[in-house]
Write an enzyme that holds these catalytic residues in place. Structure first.
Site, PDB file in Angstrom:
ATOM      1  N   ARG A 164     -51.439  -7.591  45.801  1.00 50.74           N
ATOM      2  CA  ARG A 164     -49.993  -7.403  45.696  1.00 50.74           C
ATOM      3  C   ARG A 164     -49.297  -8.331  46.670  1.00 50.74           C
ATOM      4  NH1 ARG A 164     -47.096  -1.678  46.139  1.00 50.74           N
ATOM      5  NH2 ARG A 164     -47.451  -2.062  48.333  1.00 50.74           N
ATOM      6  N   THR A 168     -42.727  -9.552  47.194  1.00 54.99           N
ATOM      7  CA  THR A 168     -42.217  -9.183  45.856  1.00 54.99           C
ATOM      8  C   THR A 168     -42.907  -7.946  45.293  1.00 54.99           C
ATOM      9  OG1 THR A 168     -43.876 -10.506  44.705  1.00 54.99           O
ATOM     10  CG2 THR A 168     -41.846 -11.648  45.349  1.00 54.99           C
ATOM     11  N   ASP A 260     -52.711   1.644  53.651  1.00 54.44           N
ATOM     12  CA  ASP A 260     -53.307   0.604  52.813  1.00 54.44           C
ATOM     13  C   ASP A 260     -54.768   0.962  52.544  1.00 54.44           C
ATOM     14  OD1 ASP A 260     -54.768  -1.817  52.069  1.00 54.44           O
ATOM     15  OD2 ASP A 260     -52.872  -2.847  52.443  1.00 54.44           O
ATOM     16  N   ASP A 263     -57.515  -1.777  53.312  1.00 57.16           N
ATOM     17  CA  ASP A 263     -57.740  -1.960  54.759  1.00 57.16           C
ATOM     18  C   ASP A 263     -58.503  -0.786  55.342  1.00 57.16           C
ATOM     19  OD1 ASP A 263     -56.598  -4.413  54.945  1.00 57.16           O
ATOM     20  OD2 ASP A 263     -54.616  -3.682  55.535  1.00 57.16           O
TER      21      ASP A 263
HETATM   22  C1  PRP Z   1     -53.472  -1.928  46.471  1.00 57.17           C
HETATM   23  C2  PRP Z   1     -54.158  -0.870  45.626  1.00 57.17           C
HETATM   24  C3  PRP Z   1     -53.710  -1.253  44.231  1.00 57.17           C
HETATM   25  C4  PRP Z   1     -52.314  -1.798  44.457  1.00 57.17           C
HETATM   26  C5  PRP Z   1     -51.317  -0.746  44.060  1.00 57.17           C
HETATM   27  O1  PRP Z   1     -54.189  -3.107  46.450  1.00 57.17           O
HETATM   28  O2  PRP Z   1     -55.540  -0.838  45.797  1.00 57.17           O
HETATM   29  O3  PRP Z   1     -54.529  -2.220  43.606  1.00 57.17           O
HETATM   30  O4  PRP Z   1     -52.196  -2.053  45.863  1.00 57.17           O
HETATM   31  O5  PRP Z   1     -50.034  -1.228  44.148  1.00 57.17           O
HETATM   32  P1  PRP Z   1     -49.073  -1.417  42.881  1.00 57.17           P
HETATM   33  O6  PRP Z   1     -49.221  -0.210  42.040  1.00 57.17           O
HETATM   34  O7  PRP Z   1     -47.700  -1.528  43.503  1.00 57.17           O
HETATM   35  O8  PRP Z   1     -49.457  -2.689  42.177  1.00 57.17           O
HETATM   36  P2  PRP Z   1     -53.742  -4.392  47.308  1.00 57.17           P
HETATM   37  O9  PRP Z   1     -52.877  -5.284  46.478  1.00 57.17           O
HETATM   38  O10 PRP Z   1     -53.182  -3.947  48.626  1.00 57.17           O
HETATM   39  O11 PRP Z   1     -55.082  -5.179  47.492  1.00 57.17           O
HETATM   40  P3  PRP Z   1     -56.419  -4.759  48.286  1.00 57.17           P
HETATM   41  O12 PRP Z   1     -57.094  -3.686  47.487  1.00 57.17           O
HETATM   42  O13 PRP Z   1     -57.182  -6.030  48.305  1.00 57.17           O
HETATM   43  O14 PRP Z   1     -56.036  -4.287  49.672  1.00 57.17           O
HETATM   44  N1  URA Z   2     -51.360  -0.006  48.074  1.00 54.18           N
HETATM   45  C1  URA Z   2     -51.916   0.774  49.037  1.00 54.18           C
HETATM   46  O1  URA Z   2     -53.062   0.538  49.457  1.00 54.18           O
HETATM   47  N2  URA Z   2     -51.188   1.785  49.527  1.00 54.18           N
HETATM   48  C2  URA Z   2     -49.935   2.067  49.096  1.00 54.18           C
HETATM   49  O2  URA Z   2     -49.311   3.029  49.580  1.00 54.18           O
HETATM   50  C3  URA Z   2     -49.380   1.239  48.095  1.00 54.18           C
HETATM   51  C4  URA Z   2     -50.122   0.225  47.591  1.00 54.18           C
END
Ligand code: PRP
Ligand code: URA
Length: 269
Positions: A164, A168, A260, A263
């Site tokens: 994400r 944005t 997150d 993380d």
């Molecule tokens: C997080 C989560 C989802 C996304 C959700 O991933 O694991 O994939 O955000 O957000 P959305 O519904 O607004 O799209 P992230 O993009 O943080 O990547 P990561 O798993 O690599 O930390």
């Molecule tokens: N992705 C995450 O990991 N946590 C949130 O709360 C939203 C998006």
């Protein structure tokens, strides 16, 4: 003088709104609810914060399943705690995936096969039909894969890489590799978080572009905004949610959420 009057009126409106919410919730549920939380009344959910008052009827959403098993709720509460460390967090995500998978796979088709027991020969049910593919959305979805393969060890595993954009909040693809052919498989897409819904919608788009037809999505925590959006764009997809949270904040994080997920699973912050 005028400003003070306006402040008093605003306060009165907020207090009245909270009071009305609590009365409605108490009347329907028969008990009080935390005014900053949501309350569930059968398929109905009332949300209230000082800023929003949303009433959603999830019974209209045929393919949406919100989990209420106490073990799932208990484990999600431990996940939310910011003191929960990486090791425990990872184990809990996997355990929750097992419990949710158990529920999400309850409609797997069965067929009777002949088995010889030490006593006699009998016909007994075994899973038939579609083979399974688990598709985690990277990175955080990886944490749920072992939970599903514990239940169905023969499942194939695909990967969809999305992140994400922090400003944005739009999803960006960086990887996609799915079992081929995928059209005859039941696909279980896993990701702990459904926030705006952007990542989940893109992931399901990829799966459908590759020929995927029978799709279930599993999220440990969802925001109402993302759940509604995903269901509107892909009404044919079955969506399983461990807990439906209150709302998104202005950085598109789920509240109260767990922070997150990626993380916390990988210890990268
Ligand atoms: C997080 C989560 C989802 C996304 C959700 O991933 O694991 O994939 O955000 O957000 P959305 O519904 O607004 O799209 P992230 O993009 O943080 O990547 P990561 O798993 O690599 O930390
Ligand atoms: N992705 C995450 O990991 N946590 C949130 O709360 C939203 C998006």
């Amino acid at each position: 003088m005028r400003i003070k009057f306006a402040q008093q009126m605003l306060l009165l409106v907020l207090v009245t709104r909270r009071f009305v919410f609590l009365c409605i919730a108490k009347r329907i549920t028969g008990h009080g609810v935390n005014s900053n939380d949501c309350c569930c009344i059968g398929q109905w959910q009332l949300y209230h914060t000082t800023e929003v008052f949303i009433m959603s009827n999830f019974s209209d959403m045929d393919n949406v399943f919100i989990m209420d098993h106490p073990l799932i709720q208990h484990k999600i509460s431990i996940l939310r705690n910011k003191e929960t460390g990486t090791n425990e967090f990872r184990k809990l995500i996997e355990e929750i995936a097992v419990l949710m998978g158990f529920e999400a796979l309850r409609d797997l088709p069965l067929e009777d096969v002949e088995v010889e027991t030490p006593i006699e020969t009998c016909r007994t049910p075994m899973i038939s039909g579609k083979k399974l593919a688990v598709v985690p959305v990277l990175r955080a979805g990886l944490g749920m894969v072992n939970g599903i393969t514990t239940l169905v060890p023969s499942a194939k595993i695909g990967h969809i890489g999305l992140y994400r954009d922090p400003v944005t909040h739009e999803p960006h693809e960086y990887y996609c590799k799915l079992p081929d052919p995928i059209d005859q498989r039941l696909i279980v897409m896993v990701d702990p978080m459904l926030a705006t819904g952007g990542s989940a919608i893109s992931a399901v788009n990829f799966i459908k572009q590759h020929g995927g037809k029978s799709i279930k999505c599993m999220f440990v925590i969802a925001a109402p905004e993302g759940l509604k959006r995903l269901h509107e764009v892909h009404p044919d997809v079955q969506i399983y949610v461990g807990h439906l949270d209150r709302e998104l904040n202005d950085r598109a994080y789920i509240c109260p959420g767990l922070g997150d997920a990626g993380d916390r699973i990988f210890g990268t912050k």
